[in-house]
Design a protein around this motif. Structure first.
Motif, PDB file in Angstrom:
ATOM      1  N   GLU A   1       7.425  -9.828  -9.881  1.00  0.00           N
ATOM      2  CA  GLU A   1       8.237  -8.636 -10.102  1.00  0.00           C
ATOM      3  C   GLU A   1       8.152  -8.144 -11.544  1.00  0.00           C
ATOM      4  OE1 GLU A   1      12.142  -9.735  -8.858  1.00  0.00           O
ATOM      5  OE2 GLU A   1      11.666  -9.603  -6.712  1.00  0.00           O
ATOM      6  N   GLN A   2       8.153  -6.812 -11.652  1.00  0.00           N
ATOM      7  CA  GLN A   2       8.155  -6.122 -12.952  1.00  0.00           C
ATOM      8  C   GLN A   2       7.057  -6.655 -13.883  1.00  0.00           C
ATOM      9  OE1 GLN A   2      12.188  -6.378 -14.456  1.00  0.00           O
ATOM     10  NE2 GLN A   2      12.915  -4.806 -13.055  1.00  0.00           N
TER      11      GLN A   2
ATOM     12  N   TRP B   1       0.019  -3.900  -4.469  1.00  0.00           N
ATOM     13  CA  TRP B   1       0.932  -3.339  -5.467  1.00  0.00           C
ATOM     14  C   TRP B   1       1.019  -1.831  -5.235  1.00  0.00           C
ATOM     15  CZ3 TRP B   1      -4.151  -4.237  -6.354  1.00  0.00           C
ATOM     16  CH2 TRP B   1      -4.888  -3.261  -7.000  1.00  0.00           C
ATOM     17  N   ASN B   2       2.212  -1.284  -5.410  1.00  0.00           N
ATOM     18  CA  ASN B   2       2.455   0.133  -5.145  1.00  0.00           C
ATOM     19  C   ASN B   2       1.864   0.524  -3.796  1.00  0.00           C
ATOM     20  OD1 ASN B   2       3.756   0.344  -7.619  1.00  0.00           O
ATOM     21  ND2 ASN B   2       1.924   1.027  -8.697  1.00  0.00           N
ATOM     22  N   ASN B   3       0.972   1.506  -3.783  1.00  0.00           N
ATOM     23  CA  ASN B   3       0.334   1.915  -2.525  1.00  0.00           C
ATOM     24  C   ASN B   3      -1.076   1.339  -2.377  1.00  0.00           C
ATOM     25  OD1 ASN B   3       2.545   3.559  -1.731  1.00  0.00           O
ATOM     26  ND2 ASN B   3       1.813   5.194  -3.087  1.00  0.00           N
TER      27      ASN B   3
ATOM     28  N   LYS C   1       2.981   0.368 -17.460  1.00  0.00           N
ATOM     29  CA  LYS C   1       3.559   0.371 -16.117  1.00  0.00           C
ATOM     30  C   LYS C   1       4.255  -0.965 -15.839  1.00  0.00           C
ATOM     31  CE  LYS C   1       1.472   4.320 -15.183  1.00  0.00           C
ATOM     32  NZ  LYS C   1       0.645   4.472 -16.397  1.00  0.00           N
ATOM     33  N   SER C   2       5.336  -0.915 -15.087  1.00  0.00           N
ATOM     34  CA  SER C   2       6.032  -2.116 -14.639  1.00  0.00           C
ATOM     35  C   SER C   2       6.005  -2.114 -13.114  1.00  0.00           C
ATOM     36  CB  SER C   2       7.478  -2.129 -15.156  1.00  0.00           C
ATOM     37  OG  SER C   2       8.133  -3.319 -14.791  1.00  0.00           O
ATOM     38  N   THR C   3       5.244  -3.038 -12.528  1.00  0.00           N
ATOM     39  CA  THR C   3       4.936  -2.993 -11.099  1.00  0.00           C
ATOM     40  C   THR C   3       5.204  -4.332 -10.432  1.00  0.00           C
ATOM     41  OG1 THR C   3       3.174  -1.399 -11.588  1.00  0.00           O
ATOM     42  CG2 THR C   3       3.112  -2.464  -9.432  1.00  0.00           C
ATOM     43  N   ASP C   4       5.609  -4.274  -9.171  1.00  0.00           N
ATOM     44  CA  ASP C   4       5.769  -5.487  -8.366  1.00  0.00           C
ATOM     45  C   ASP C   4       4.475  -5.745  -7.584  1.00  0.00           C
ATOM     46  OD1 ASP C   4       8.381  -5.638  -9.244  1.00  0.00           O
ATOM     47  OD2 ASP C   4       9.222  -4.686  -7.461  1.00  0.00           O
ATOM     48  N   PHE C   5       3.984  -6.961  -7.670  1.00  0.00           N
ATOM     49  CA  PHE C   5       2.758  -7.357  -6.968  1.00  0.00           C
ATOM     50  C   PHE C   5       3.081  -8.388  -5.891  1.00  0.00           C
ATOM     51  CE2 PHE C   5       1.128  -5.650 -10.873  1.00  0.00           C
ATOM     52  CZ  PHE C   5      -0.139  -5.179 -10.590  1.00  0.00           C
TER      53      PHE C   5
ATOM     54  N   LYS D   1       4.147  -6.137 -16.316  1.00  0.00           N
ATOM     55  CA  LYS D   1       3.724  -5.095 -17.253  1.00  0.00           C
ATOM     56  C   LYS D   1       2.186  -5.049 -17.291  1.00  0.00           C
ATOM     57  CE  LYS D   1       7.865  -4.130 -19.075  1.00  0.00           C
ATOM     58  NZ  LYS D   1       8.709  -5.004 -18.267  1.00  0.00           N
ATOM     59  N   HIS D   2       1.645  -3.837 -17.121  1.00  0.00           N
ATOM     60  CA  HIS D   2       0.187  -3.693 -17.180  1.00  0.00           C
ATOM     61  C   HIS D   2      -0.181  -2.299 -17.659  1.00  0.00           C
ATOM     62  CE1 HIS D   2      -0.173  -1.331 -13.358  1.00  0.00           C
ATOM     63  NE2 HIS D   2       0.959  -1.952 -13.103  1.00  0.00           N
TER      64      HIS D   2
END
Length: 203
Positions: free
Chosen positions: A5-6, A77-79, A64-68, A8-9
């Motif tokens: 979660e969250q 991740w995302n779409n 970006k802060s993304t959940d993988f 950073k990339h």
């Protein structure tokens, strides 16, 4: 399945654009103010402050802060969803964080990275280590793993050469000046740490 979660990339191209555009902003501001504050250090101070504000503001937009989600056969991740059966090869580097390049069987390339100079890359590095293990073990290791330059003998020799040059130049400077400059020593230490942080010696 494991969730991250969250994370950073960033994108390497966006970081390069940020660095060059920040330098341009500084140059442009100083050049404009030179018409009114010629010979004054104030133009440099104003240029530096504006550049810092610009850098911080844009950096917040590109990080970006993304959940993988990572399973034994895919990364999501995302779409985006990458099925490991569609991965032809991959490469991971570990310099100042980590970076990933996935080459798919249809010829397209996916890139992800997280630079520790710009954001907290700990979670991303953890994700990359787990992804590396998952890709290596998938389908009996049929996915090609490409070594980064820092994982090869050439990378090791390059690191040794650069380290030798830096140490020799620093030693010569100390002998000539006959005094220790702490700022220079700190800069040299930072350079050496950066060079060797990405080196992985394989047994």
């Amino acid at each position: 399945m494991r969730k991250y979660e969250q994370v950073k990339h960033t994108k390497p191209t966006e970081l390069l654009v940020l660095l060059f555009s920040t330098a341009f902003v500084f140059y442009f501001i100083v050049k404009i103010l030179n018409e009114f504050l010629n010979g004054s250090i104030l133009k440099l101070v104003i240029g530096l402050l504006v550049s810092i504000i610009y850098f911080v503001a844009i950096k917040k937009l590109i990080i970006k802060s993304t959940d993988f989600k990572l399973t034994s056969n895919k990364l999501e991740w995302n779409n985006e969803k990458i099925e490991f059966e569609n991965v032809e090869s991959y490469k991971i580097h570990w310099l100042r964080g980590a970076g990933l390049k996935l080459t798919l069987t249809n010829g397209t390339t996916k890139r992800l990275s997280s630079n520790s100079n710009f954001c907290n890359s700990d979670k991303f590095v953890e994700l990359m280590r787990d992804l590396d293990k998952a890709l290596v073990s998938h389908n009996k290791g049929k996915i090609k793993r490409q070594d980064s330059i820092m994982e090869t003998k050439s990378g090791l020799y390059l690191a040794i050469m650069l380290t030798t040059i830096i140490i020799v130049v620093t030693a010569h400077s100390l002998i000539e000046n006959k005094k220790i400059n702490l700022s220079n020593i700190s800069l040299v230490t930072l350079c050496l740490v950066t060079i060797w942080s990405g080196i992985i010696i394989k047994k």
